[in-house]
Scaffold this active site. Structure first.
Site, PDB file in Angstrom:
ATOM      1  N   ALA A 175       0.876  -1.172   0.000  1.00 41.83           N
ATOM      2  CA  ALA A 175       0.000   0.000   0.000  1.00 41.83           C
ATOM      3  C   ALA A 175       0.909   1.217   0.000  1.00 41.83           C
ATOM      4  O   ALA A 175       2.052   1.141   0.473  1.00 41.83           O
ATOM      5  CB  ALA A 175      -0.869  -0.011   1.247  1.00 41.83           C
ATOM      6  N   GLY A 209       0.466  -4.912   0.899  1.00 45.67           N
ATOM      7  CA  GLY A 209      -0.722  -4.933   0.043  1.00 45.67           C
ATOM      8  C   GLY A 209      -0.481  -5.632  -1.292  1.00 45.67           C
ATOM      9  O   GLY A 209      -1.421  -6.129  -1.917  1.00 45.67           O
ATOM     10  N   GLU A 237      -0.892  -9.204  -0.495  1.00 39.50           N
ATOM     11  CA  GLU A 237      -2.335  -9.383  -0.225  1.00 39.50           C
ATOM     12  C   GLU A 237      -3.133  -9.394  -1.532  1.00 39.50           C
ATOM     13  O   GLU A 237      -4.087 -10.157  -1.692  1.00 39.50           O
ATOM     14  CB  GLU A 237      -2.828  -8.284   0.721  1.00 39.50           C
ATOM     15  CG  GLU A 237      -2.275  -8.466   2.134  1.00 39.50           C
ATOM     16  CD  GLU A 237      -2.582  -7.297   3.052  1.00 39.50           C
ATOM     17  OE1 GLU A 237      -2.204  -6.160   2.708  1.00 39.50           O
ATOM     18  OE2 GLU A 237      -3.208  -7.514   4.101  1.00 39.50           O
ATOM     19  N   GLU A 294       4.335  -5.270   7.388  1.00 37.15           N
ATOM     20  CA  GLU A 294       3.582  -4.230   8.101  1.00 37.15           C
ATOM     21  C   GLU A 294       4.014  -4.028   9.547  1.00 37.15           C
ATOM     22  O   GLU A 294       4.021  -2.899  10.041  1.00 37.15           O
ATOM     23  CB  GLU A 294       2.069  -4.545   8.063  1.00 37.15           C
ATOM     24  CG  GLU A 294       1.400  -4.268   6.719  1.00 37.15           C
ATOM     25  CD  GLU A 294       1.479  -5.430   5.742  1.00 37.15           C
ATOM     26  OE1 GLU A 294       2.269  -6.372   5.986  1.00 37.15           O
ATOM     27  OE2 GLU A 294       0.766  -5.391   4.737  1.00 37.15           O
TER      28      GLU A 294
END
Ligand code: COA
Length: 260
Positions: free
Chosen positions: A66, A112, A115, A135
């Site tokens: 992200a 992300g 993911e 993270e």
């Protein structure tokens, strides 16, 4: 539709979606997530698209996570909203899409990015791929489904270790873990994904969309996957693809499925 952070191209039954922010290692900002949603929706609605491949532009990254610059100052509410909106718009959306989605992981797939790859129906990677959920090194946890999908794919112990250490694994380790189906040299990555897509395309896209629902049901709380399978199995009998598939077999010819 025209996009500024991604590209989408169609060829021979396959739509290839490419995240195109190579200078930011294809990090997922808000606009990219919205554009990806729109592109997946468009490809899924397109009757000619039988398989979707998603990859990253450049030779270094699939998606490096992200976009950290976007959420660095977020409050508790904003953080929760970011995860909820992202999951609904993109990650759960892809997992539940009726059209098969293959992740072609061409480099870093972090946070992300991993993911996103895990929400696809399966993953193929190039030898330079590096995967992880870093993270906790940023003081946060995976928020786009990583704490759920990683243990589903690699088992609880390995998922715990990967999340706690914030470490990266290479492509061969990821394949050993069951995170990747195949690992090939970078120039063979898209050709292999297209070859697999070609095998999928020969089969009934209507039946495949029902199989996706039934397989996914195994991973949904409160759902009895066997019951979902029975329902989807039954539904197949009302489709033109089923009539064509069984008739073609009995007539000893190749099926020509009408499709979605
Ligand atoms: N969010 C925002 N920008 C990112 C990013 C992310 N997740 N990952 C990389 N970038 C940007 C960098 O800031 C840099 O931008 P700049 O040139 O404007 O400074 C550019 O992409 C290139 O990255 P850089 O760090 O210089 O490349 P590298 O080869 O030295 O390192 C990584 C590659 C993947 C190890 C490193 O970029 C990294 O650790 N990224 C963050 C991974 C992460 O924690 N993801 C989870 C987020 S929740």
């Amino acid at each position: 539709m025209s996009y500024s952070n991604i590209t989408s191209g169609f060829d021979s039954g396959i739509t290839t979606i490419t995240i195109n922010r190579p200078n930011k290692l294809n990090a997922l900002n808000k606009d990219t997530i919205q554009e990806l949603h729109d592109a997946f929706d468009e490809a899924n609605e397109d009757i000619e698209t039988k398989v979707i491949i998603i990859t990253g532009s450049g030779e270094k990254a699939f998606v490096a996570g992200a976009d950290i610059s976007e959420f660095a100052n977020f409050s508790i509410n904003e953080g929760g909203k970011l995860a909820a909106q992202g999951q609904a718009l993109l990650f759960d959306f892809i997992e539940n899409l009726g059209t098969p989605v293959i992740a072609a992981v061409n480099g870093f797939a972090l946070g992300g990015g991993l993911e996103l790859a895990m929400s696809c129906h399966f993953r193929v990677a190039s030898t330079n791929a590096k995967m992880g959920l870093p993270e906790t090194s940023l003081g946060v946890i995976p928020g786009y489904g990583g704490t759920q999908r990683l243990p589903q794919l690699v088992g609880k112990g390995r998922a715990m270790e990967l999340v706690m250490t914030a470490g990266m694994i290479d492509a061969n380790t990821a394949k050993d873990y069951g995170l990747l189906n195949h690992v090939v040299e970078q120039d063979e990555l898209i050709p292999l994904c297209k070859k697999i897509a070609g095998k999928i395309i020969r089969n009934s896209s209507v039946a495949i969309s029902k199989a996706i629902k039934a397989i996914n049901a195994n991973y949904k709380d409160g759902k009895d996957g066997y019951k979902v399978e029975i329902k989807q199995f039954g539904k197949c009998f009302g489709t033109k693809d089923f009539v064509e598939g069984t008739t073609a077999f009995l007539e000893k010819r190749k099926a020509d499925f009408p499709g979605k």
